[in-house]
Design a protein around this motif. Sequence first.
Motif, PDB file in Angstrom:
ATOM      1  N   LYS A   1       0.817  -1.227   0.000  1.00  0.00           N
ATOM      2  CA  LYS A   1       0.000   0.000   0.000  1.00  0.00           C
ATOM      3  C   LYS A   1       0.840   1.262   0.000  1.00  0.00           C
ATOM      4  O   LYS A   1       0.323   2.356   0.195  1.00  0.00           O
ATOM      5  CB  LYS A   1      -0.927  -0.002   1.222  1.00  0.00           C
ATOM      6  CG  LYS A   1      -1.960  -1.110   1.220  1.00  0.00           C
ATOM      7  CD  LYS A   1      -2.768  -1.111   2.505  1.00  0.00           C
ATOM      8  CE  LYS A   1      -3.765  -2.262   2.540  1.00  0.00           C
ATOM      9  NZ  LYS A   1      -4.507  -2.325   3.832  1.00  0.00           N
ATOM     10  N   ILE A   2       2.145   1.137  -0.171  1.00  0.00           N
ATOM     11  CA  ILE A   2       3.011   2.309  -0.149  1.00  0.00           C
ATOM     12  C   ILE A   2       2.599   3.301  -1.223  1.00  0.00           C
ATOM     13  O   ILE A   2       2.199   2.915  -2.329  1.00  0.00           O
ATOM     14  CB  ILE A   2       4.497   1.888  -0.326  1.00  0.00           C
ATOM     15  CG1 ILE A   2       5.428   3.035   0.033  1.00  0.00           C
ATOM     16  CG2 ILE A   2       4.754   1.370  -1.738  1.00  0.00           C
ATOM     17  CD1 ILE A   2       6.876   2.621   0.156  1.00  0.00           C
ATOM     18  N   THR A   3       2.646   4.558  -0.899  1.00  0.00           N
ATOM     19  CA  THR A   3       2.261   5.610  -1.835  1.00  0.00           C
ATOM     20  C   THR A   3       3.490   6.104  -2.583  1.00  0.00           C
ATOM     21  O   THR A   3       4.597   5.621  -2.387  1.00  0.00           O
ATOM     22  CB  THR A   3       1.588   6.759  -1.077  1.00  0.00           C
ATOM     23  OG1 THR A   3       2.455   7.201  -0.019  1.00  0.00           O
ATOM     24  CG2 THR A   3       0.265   6.312  -0.469  1.00  0.00           C
ATOM     25  N   GLY A   4       3.265   7.099  -3.444  1.00  0.00           N
ATOM     26  CA  GLY A   4       4.370   7.679  -4.194  1.00  0.00           C
ATOM     27  C   GLY A   4       4.709   6.958  -5.477  1.00  0.00           C
ATOM     28  O   GLY A   4       5.730   7.246  -6.102  1.00  0.00           O
TER      29      GLY A   4
ATOM     30  N   PHE B   1       7.872   8.632   1.638  1.00  0.00           N
ATOM     31  CA  PHE B   1       6.955   7.499   1.467  1.00  0.00           C
ATOM     32  C   PHE B   1       7.473   6.255   2.189  1.00  0.00           C
ATOM     33  O   PHE B   1       6.695   5.511   2.793  1.00  0.00           O
ATOM     34  CB  PHE B   1       6.762   7.212  -0.021  1.00  0.00           C
ATOM     35  CG  PHE B   1       6.344   8.407  -0.826  1.00  0.00           C
ATOM     36  CD1 PHE B   1       5.099   8.987  -0.644  1.00  0.00           C
ATOM     37  CD2 PHE B   1       7.222   8.973  -1.751  1.00  0.00           C
ATOM     38  CE1 PHE B   1       4.710  10.089  -1.382  1.00  0.00           C
ATOM     39  CE2 PHE B   1       6.845  10.072  -2.481  1.00  0.00           C
ATOM     40  CZ  PHE B   1       5.595  10.651  -2.304  1.00  0.00           C
TER      41      PHE B   1
END
Length: 415
Positions: A301-304, A331
């Motif tokens: 689910k990491i963003t960026g 992030f």
Amino acid sequence: MSLTTKLSPLLSRLTYFCWLFFPPLLFFSALFSVYFFNTELFKNWLINLWWMSYVSLAIAAIIAWQFGRSRLVYACLLLFLVAANKEITLTPELLEARYSGILFSFVFLLYSRDKGFSTLNLCFSLAILLLLFVLSWLAVPALQVASQPWLTPIDSLLFQLSPEILSVITTFNMALLVGALLLGLVRLFLKTDNTHNALYFALGLSAFIHIDSDPKFGLLTIVSLASLFCYSVLKDSFTMAFKDELTDIPSRRALMQYVQTLGRKYTVVMSDIDHFKKFNDTYGHDVGDEVLKLVASKLHKITGGGKTFRFGGEEFIIVFPRKTSAEVMPFVEMVRLSIADYDIALRAKPRPPRPKKTLSRITPAKEKIVKVTTSFGVAHRTKQHPDFASIMKQADIALYAAKKGGRNCVKLAKQ
């Protein structure tokens, strides 16, 4: 635990179900809409292609056989019976037995599993399918008589709504179809994958082939289903090859393929669960597997714009295309904190068995709250390190520095 957290697995399953179920549904809806609005055009085009149903089913069965999808092979045999019966005149009793037998057989295939093609499994599965047809031939007439008092009011209602419906399909056959579709839908929702999806559409469309006596409609439907079978085999095989079975995120093989699509600017993040071996030795491999799933879900689910892969064991790789190390640091730090702040509840001992007859309330087993942390090493592509292997090595060196520096932190490679 919040309501959102409790509903999250259900919503995820529902989302995946919709992504899998609706594309074929829209395809078949569009195909049949075009067919019924341009029937003469389709008839002129398909009039000499009657052999395509057999060829397409044979191709689908061979592909399914090669990939060990026994249920799809049996589904091809069932559809072969549907196609062959279009050229054979059957008595009404045999038509009813064929209709109900095919419905029951597809429900059986949906609720069974692929068992390969050993002689024993092959004979057993074929015997079950034959038994379902025999039971349909023997039991359906009695069921029709027994259900008549219950179905008579529905007959009257359907006749008032549209008298043409009863000329196409009887109320009893409609009830069988609705029951089979509901049973199949429950199974598809609980076991959502491409094979079950293909079997479910075969269940419904085989009934419509029985209802619509036009052989051109049957040909078009069977060829489309055979194509769906081939697609489901290839799609499931691709998923098995490129998705990690335990964590359900892309695997190392998928990473190697993804690397080939990267441009000149990207960042590699290597992550490792701290003291994982000690955690496994203390709480057992089952708990360790749950921790791997948890960490993988957080990293996934990491963003960026990062894409997460399981590299092996407790190691994960995150790739950020078109970003430098400095740009991805916020992030990575965010996902590190989300893992470190998550409480994992472990049951202190197995839940005691509930007595058969007791009025006393059982005290729930105590839970122990533990935490896991992760360390990260970050490196980006440079002129000195232009290829992915050397960049990953730099990220690994930075990860080792994070481990040596106290763990649960993020370290940049010295580039």
